[in-house]
Structures are given as C-alpha cells and as structure tokens.
Scaffold this motif. Structure first.
Motif, short mmCIF file in Angstrom:
data_model
loop_
_atom_site.label_atom_id
_atom_site.label_comp_id
_atom_site.label_asym_id
_atom_site.label_seq_id
_atom_site.Cartn_x
_atom_site.Cartn_y
_atom_site.Cartn_z
N THR A 18 22.07 11.30 22.34
CA THR A 18 21.93 11.12 21.04
C THR A 18 23.10 9.53 21.29
O THR A 18 23.94 8.70 22.57
N LYS A 19 23.13 8.44 20.48
CA LYS A 19 23.73 7.33 20.33
C LYS A 19 25.35 7.95 20.75
O LYS A 19 26.27 7.09 21.30
N LYS A 65 26.47 9.38 24.28
CA LYS A 65 25.59 7.68 25.04
C LYS A 65 27.63 7.49 24.94
O LYS A 65 28.20 6.53 25.75
N LYS A 66 27.78 6.88 23.60
CA LYS A 66 28.56 6.30 23.60
C LYS A 66 31.22 7.10 24.12
O LYS A 66 31.13 6.10 25.12
#
Length: 361
Positions: free
Chosen positions: A185-186, A189-190
């Motif tokens: 998910t975003k 990744k962060k």
C-alpha cells in the motif's frame, strides 16, 4: 535523479562513466579502487525524435532531457562487513535513485580481475549478496526495537514491523526489496522509503563486452535478461570511450562497421525509464525541447516542469502525439485531421506527447 554505476573493481565502470559523460573525469586504471570519491556527470538522453521535430519547426536550438550518472568505487566480496571501500561504498549507493550494475563480459589478459577469472554470473551474485546483507543487517538492528514498541498495540508500529518482516523474508530468499513494491500500500511504501534500503532501488544490468563480441550483443542481452529477470543493456565501454572526441558523423560511420549493435544511448534510455522518468516535447522556432516528468504525471504536473506558474494557472493543454504531428506535417494540419486534442487537469501525459499549455496569469 541520480543513477549509480556499481560493480566489482576493473570491470569498466569508470571507462563507461567517461564515455557516458564524454569526459575524462574518472580515473580508469588497471588496479582496484582507482575510484575513491564518486564522480558525478550530467548525461543527455539522446532521442532522434527531437531532431525530426526541430526540422519541422525550423528550430534554432535543441535541448534534450538529461540525467545524472554517478561512478562509485568498486565493490568486493565482504563489503557489507567493511572489506574494500566497505561502508563508504555502500553509503554512496544509498544516495542514488537507481543502480546500473556493470558486469564484465570481455576477456583481456592485460586487465586483472579481482576474482581471477571473468564470470559475470558470479560477479552479479557477489554484488547483489553484499547489498542484500547490508539491508538485512539494517533490518535486524531495527526489528527488536519495533517488536518492543509494538507490545503497546501502536497501529503504525505494527504496520511498520509487518513491512520490515516481509522485506526480511524476501532478502533471506535472495530477492530484492524493490520486487515487493507491487504488493504494498502507499503507507507501506512510505515506511520502506524511510530506510533507504540498497535493494529498494530499480536495477539495470550493463554487460560490458569486448569489440569482438559486439556481433553477438543482442543474443548476450537476451540471455542475461532472462537469467537475471531485470532490464539488461549491452555496452562496449572501450569502444565507446574511443569515440568520445568523435563528431556525430564519425561516430555513426564507425558504428556502421559493426552493424546493428547496442550503444550507450540504449543504456541511458533504459536507466531513464527504470527510474520512473519520461518526457514530453515542446517545439517552435526558438527551441525544441524534451521536458522531464515522472511517469504518470497529469497535465498540470507536467506543465510545472516548464514553470510552477503554468501548473497554478493551468487551463487546458493542446496535445498531439509525436507520430501524429510528424505524419500530418504540422500543428494546424494535425488539428484539421482531428489529431490534436484539448486535454484537462486529469489527462495523464504520455511519452512523446507534443504539448502547448494554456494557463491564466
């Protein structure tokens, strides 16, 4: 965006860097670690479409897209434990956005190989293993801290711990963290991005062949691309370095003697794409130019490459593909044939679009 040139000593990294940058900025000598501090150079992304557009527009100036290449000291087995340039080498890799792993395919008795014999498969294994071991060490130091903190039930800590555990399992299976990206998910990744892992970068392989191997270059490329499962280019750094001071006509004439062979332009374009970049064109009497944007950029985001005011005041974009503009002959003809489209804020710019932006001041 910076592309790091990585490999064992004496595989041709500095020779390749000099050819890419058309300079002699990097020392290229027959001994390990002749490169200590990284060399950085800005490289043009040559595209024949620019010349065609310039001829149509009767342009006075052509400006290609550019990208930075970084020549990094040679890695040796044990680098993750401090051998050779050790941690200094690894820290330099952390600062780049993508890795071009140079593998020696050519044989030359006058150029020593740090491992004794030329074996690109073994060399790739050494380099990738050292990057994996470095990332594993980083994860193994961090996980106990997260596990203690996770006992409180903190949601973000639990999510971060889960991501690191997945990355650890991947590395232990000798795979790259970057290969995990499509399943994240975003937010996940962060978390990964904050660690700046060495294996969480796009990889490109550059097979450095000898002049006698150029006739088999396409077969070599296909073979190693299949072996490694990653984008692969074939270069002859020695030949390319000999052409540094040649003009375009001399270079073209020499390359024609070898037939259909890959060139540095192929490697540059491949690295440019793998780091997630693309470009669109503007063209007119003053200049024809390639503007660099991230893949997937909207029309206003692409306009910002020219000037931030273009993004803030964006109204519409007049867009025609390069192929349609060339086929119809010019802007007005493209419009008459229905090939020119008015696009709004949601339009995703495509590679090779030719664009005029309409904006409010």
């Amino acid at each position: 965006m910076k592309i790091g040139i990585v490999g064992l000593p004496n595989v041709g990294k500095s020779t390749l860097f000099n050819a890419l940058t058309k300079s002699y900025a990097a020392d290229a000598a027959n001994f390990p670690f002749c490169t200590i501090d990284p060399n950085i150079g800005v490289v043009d992304v040559n595209d024949p479409r620019l010349q065609t557009l310039a001829e149509i527009s009767q342009t006075q100036k052509i400006i290609p897209a550019t990208i930075k290449f970084v020549d990094i000291a040679g890695l040796v087995k044990g680098a993750s434990q401090g051998e050779g340039m050790g941690n200094a080498f690894l820290s330099h890799i952390r600062e780049v956005d993508a890795i071009v792993q140079v593998l020696r395919h050519f044989k030359d008795a006058d150029i020593n190989h740090v491992e004794g014999e030329v074996d690109p498969i073994r060399d790739e294994d050494i380099i990738t293993t050292e990057l994996i071991l470095s990332d594993l060490e980083q994860i193994e130091k961090k996980l106990p801290q997260l596990q203690r903190k996770a006992k409180s039930g903190d949601k973000e800590t639990l999510e971060e711990m889960k991501v690191l555990e997945s990355a650890k399992a991947l590395l232990e299976d000798r795979k790259l963290i970057y290969d995990l990206q499509g399943d994240l998910t975003k937010d996940e990744k962060k978390y990964l991005k904050t660690y700046n892992f060495l294996t969480n970068k796009p990889f490109v392989y550059a097979m450095n062949v000898g002049e006698s191997e150029l006739s088999q270059a396409r077969a070599i490329q296909a073979d190693f691309e299949q072996r490694f499962g990653k984008p692969t280019a074939v270069v002859c750094a020695k030949l390319e370095s000999e052409m540094i001071e040649m003009d375009d006509d001399e270079r073209k004439m020499l390359l024609e003697e070898y037939g259909d062979v890959p060139t540095l332009d192929d490697l540059i374009a491949l690295a440019f794409r793998e780091v997630g970049l693309m470009y669109y064109f503007t063209t007119g009497i003053k200049e024809t130019r390639a503007w660099t944007v991230r893949q997937g950029s909207t029309a206003p985001q692409a306009a910002a490459a020219i000037h931030k005011d273009f993004e803030r005041g964006f109204i519409k974009a007049e867009v025609v593909s390069y192929d349609d503009l060339v086929a119809t002959g010019w802007w007005n003809q493209a419009k008459e044939h229905g090939k020119l489209k008015l696009q709004g804020k949601e339009y995703i710019v495509q590679d090779g679009d030719v664009i005029i932006f309409k904006f409010a001041t």
